[in-house]
Design a protein around this motif. Structure first.
Motif, PDB file in Angstrom:
ATOM      1  N   LEU A 211      -4.241   6.928  -1.465  1.00 54.72           N
ATOM      2  CA  LEU A 211      -4.253   6.315  -0.142  1.00 54.72           C
ATOM      3  C   LEU A 211      -5.685   6.108   0.356  1.00 54.72           C
ATOM      4  CD1 LEU A 211      -1.350   8.336   1.535  1.00 54.72           C
ATOM      5  CD2 LEU A 211      -1.315   5.905   0.993  1.00 54.72           C
ATOM      6  N   ARG A 212      -6.543   7.075   0.097  1.00 63.82           N
ATOM      7  CA  ARG A 212      -7.928   6.951   0.556  1.00 63.82           C
ATOM      8  C   ARG A 212      -8.682   5.881  -0.232  1.00 63.82           C
ATOM      9  NH1 ARG A 212      -8.331  10.554   4.357  1.00 63.82           N
ATOM     10  NH2 ARG A 212      -7.598  12.718   4.162  1.00 63.82           N
TER      11      ARG A 212
ATOM     12  N   ARG B 115      -7.374   3.009  -1.041  1.00 70.69           N
ATOM     13  CA  ARG B 115      -6.863   1.697  -0.653  1.00 70.69           C
ATOM     14  C   ARG B 115      -7.770   1.051   0.396  1.00 70.69           C
ATOM     15  NH1 ARG B 115      -3.215  -0.993  -3.500  1.00 70.69           N
ATOM     16  NH2 ARG B 115      -2.777  -2.130  -1.570  1.00 70.69           N
TER      17      ARG B 115
ATOM     18  N   GLY C  16       0.318   3.860  -2.913  1.00 66.85           N
ATOM     19  CA  GLY C  16      -0.218   5.159  -2.528  1.00 66.85           C
ATOM     20  C   GLY C  16       0.737   6.305  -2.749  1.00 66.85           C
TER      21      GLY C  16
ATOM     22  N   GLU D  29      -6.636  -0.741   2.987  1.00 60.32           N
ATOM     23  CA  GLU D  29      -5.966  -0.859   4.272  1.00 60.32           C
ATOM     24  C   GLU D  29      -6.254   0.350   5.176  1.00 60.32           C
ATOM     25  OE1 GLU D  29      -3.469  -2.845   1.089  1.00 60.32           O
ATOM     26  OE2 GLU D  29      -4.419  -0.880   1.342  1.00 60.32           O
ATOM     27  N   PRO D  30      -6.641   0.125   6.421  1.00 61.07           N
ATOM     28  CA  PRO D  30      -6.829   1.235   7.368  1.00 61.07           C
ATOM     29  C   PRO D  30      -5.562   2.069   7.547  1.00 61.07           C
ATOM     30  CG  PRO D  30      -7.758  -0.795   8.252  1.00 61.07           C
ATOM     31  CD  PRO D  30      -6.989  -1.176   7.025  1.00 61.07           C
ATOM     32  N   GLU D  31      -4.396   1.410   7.454  1.00 62.50           N
ATOM     33  CA  GLU D  31      -3.136   2.141   7.610  1.00 62.50           C
ATOM     34  C   GLU D  31      -2.944   3.173   6.502  1.00 62.50           C
ATOM     35  OE1 GLU D  31      -2.687  -1.990   9.321  1.00 62.50           O
ATOM     36  OE2 GLU D  31      -3.451  -1.109   7.461  1.00 62.50           O
ATOM     37  N   ALA D  32      -3.431   2.866   5.302  1.00 62.30           N
ATOM     38  CA  ALA D  32      -3.325   3.806   4.194  1.00 62.30           C
ATOM     39  C   ALA D  32      -4.190   5.041   4.451  1.00 62.30           C
ATOM     40  CB  ALA D  32      -3.730   3.139   2.884  1.00 62.30           C
ATOM     41  N   HIS D  33      -5.371   4.819   4.995  1.00 59.00           N
ATOM     42  CA  HIS D  33      -6.255   5.946   5.317  1.00 59.00           C
ATOM     43  C   HIS D  33      -5.635   6.806   6.423  1.00 59.00           C
ATOM     44  CE1 HIS D  33      -9.972   4.729   3.043  1.00 59.00           C
ATOM     45  NE2 HIS D  33      -9.245   3.612   2.992  1.00 59.00           N
TER      46      HIS D  33
ATOM     47  N   ALA E 293      -3.006   8.970   4.897  1.00 55.55           N
ATOM     48  CA  ALA E 293      -3.602  10.099   4.186  1.00 55.55           C
ATOM     49  C   ALA E 293      -4.005  11.197   5.164  1.00 55.55           C
ATOM     50  CB  ALA E 293      -4.811   9.638   3.382  1.00 55.55           C
ATOM     51  N   ASP E 294      -4.604  10.795   6.278  1.00 54.11           N
ATOM     52  CA  ASP E 294      -4.996  11.771   7.295  1.00 54.11           C
ATOM     53  C   ASP E 294      -3.773  12.492   7.858  1.00 54.11           C
ATOM     54  OD1 ASP E 294      -7.614  10.970   6.950  1.00 54.11           O
ATOM     55  OD2 ASP E 294      -7.632   9.653   8.703  1.00 54.11           O
TER      56      ASP E 294
ATOM     57  N   TRP F  87       0.814  -1.218   0.000  1.00 48.70           N
ATOM     58  CA  TRP F  87       0.000   0.000   0.000  1.00 48.70           C
ATOM     59  C   TRP F  87       0.848   1.270   0.000  1.00 48.70           C
ATOM     60  CZ3 TRP F  87       0.287   3.627   3.800  1.00 48.70           C
ATOM     61  CH2 TRP F  87       0.705   3.245   5.080  1.00 48.70           C
TER      62      TRP F  87
END
Length: 377
Positions: free
Chosen positions: A261-262, A264, A248, A266-270, A273-274, A244
């Motif tokens: 990233l958003r 994707r 990303g 995977e929670p880690e990608a989100h 992004a944050d 990811w």
């Protein structure tokens, strides 16, 4: 004699405490040992310290008794927390020029370390941030421990990875360096090895023994000593995240990175992004462009010259002093970036950070290789 006079006399009679040097320069057997010595400030670099390091390294180049240089930090907390950010903030808000001189000399030191003709062993134990990366990650031998926390936190204070950080991170596998730079993330010892910022892991409890053996002429070669003390590193968390991260962060526009990233699963990608969205939009965009440019460069010196252009302009911009105010001075952790989002950022503004400086350019040239040095004539 009155009581106040008696007290004054006692103070006058009391011997002054000697001021410790900010860099301890020692000769131990075949080793020259440099210890950053501002433990209360987590060994943050000052202009004086840069000069002392440069002076010692230059002297040891021609010293036949010094076969290896060792860099370490005083105290228990880490090697170095970066540059003296408060002093730089003062220049940024008052128009001072001390930071320009500091960066010029610091970047020359980074280049000297990278081209040093003798083994240079950096003990990257504990905290290693910003300028601390510059005096260690360009070394010929870079040692991390289980306590290592290394990072380039610049986008969080409205700055960019400097001290050759764009050169180093642009050469990390895939987009790992882009991820660390844009998120201002920290890495442990295993991550540092994965990023290419270190070569070996040693238990922190073995560092004193390592220095003793490096200094002992009978202990064998530098490589032999390091290999004997090194321990296997655990798997880096970055390894499992490569899919990811590469997908990303593999774009040349920061807005496209955030969107990718958003998208994707995977929670880690989100979360990444944050995190990027909270950093200085200007710093994120300038850092990404600097990384991509550094990836195509042929020498560290080129990257340092580019970073110097950017640093001088960041010094006179809005986000850098504002970021330091929010994170270091007032500590309200609420910087007011201008512009406030990536969508409001103009490409011309980003490009302006890379324009040549004219006579103020960083005069760094890569030394010729031994093969080419003797080929003239």
């Amino acid at each position: 004699m009155s009581a106040p006079d008696e007290q004054a006399e006692k103070r006058a009679e009391k011997p002054e405490q000697p001021v410790e040097p900010t860099v301890l320069v020692e000769r131990r057997g075949r080793a020259g040992v440099l210890t950053l010595n501002r433990p209360r400030a987590l060994n943050a670099l000052t202009h004086e310290m840069v000069g002392l390091l440069h002076e010692a390294l230059r002297a040891w180049v021609e010293d036949p008794e010094i076969e290896v240089v060792v860099l370490r930090g005083a105290g228990e907390r880490g090697l170095c927390a970066g540059g003296d950010i408060v002093a730089i903030h003062r220049d940024a808000t008052t128009g001072g020029t001390g930071s320009e001189d500091f960066w010029r000399d610091e970047y020359h030191l980074n280049a000297l370390i990278a081209r040093y003709p003798k083994p240079y062993v950096a003990l990257m134990d504990g905290i290693v941030l910003g300028g601390g990366v510059g005096v260690s990650a360009h070394a010929s031998h870079r040692v991390v421990t289980e306590r290592t926390r290394i990072g380039m936190p610049e986008t969080g204070i409205g700055f960019v990875p400097d001290v050759g950080g764009t050169w180093l991170l642009s050469r990390s596998p895939g987009e790992l360096g882009t991820y660390v730079a844009l998120t201002a993330g920290h890495a442990d010892g295993a991550d540092a090895l994965e990023l290419g910022l270190a070569d070996r892991m040693v238990a922190s409890s073995d560092l004193d023994r390592l220095v003793e053996q490096l200094a002992d002429p009978s202990a064998g070669s530098i490589e032999t000593v390091l290999d004997a003390v090194a321990v296997p590193a655990p798997e880096s968390a970055l390894t499992a995240a490569r899919a990811w991260i590469d997908a990303g962060f593999g774009h040349d526009d920061p807005r496209e990175i955030v969107a990718a990233l958003r998208a994707r699963p995977e929670p880690e990608a989100h979360a990444a992004a944050d995190t990027v969205a909270t950093k200085s939009p200007t710093s994120v965009a300038v850092t990404l462009r600097a990384l991509r440019a550094a990836r195509a460069m042929g020498s560290l010196e080129e990257a340092l010259a580019q970073e110097y252009r950017i640093a001088l302009r960041m010094l006179r911009g809005h986000d850098f002093p504002e970021g330091v105010r929010a994170q270091v001075i007032d500590k309200d952790r609420s910087p007011r970036w201008e512009p406030a989002s990536l969508d409001l950022l103009q490409e011309a503004d980003v490009a302006s950070y890379f324009a040549p400086l004219g006579d103020a350019e960083l005069a760094l040239t890569r030394p010729p290789s031994p093969a080419s040095a003797g080929s003239e004539g």
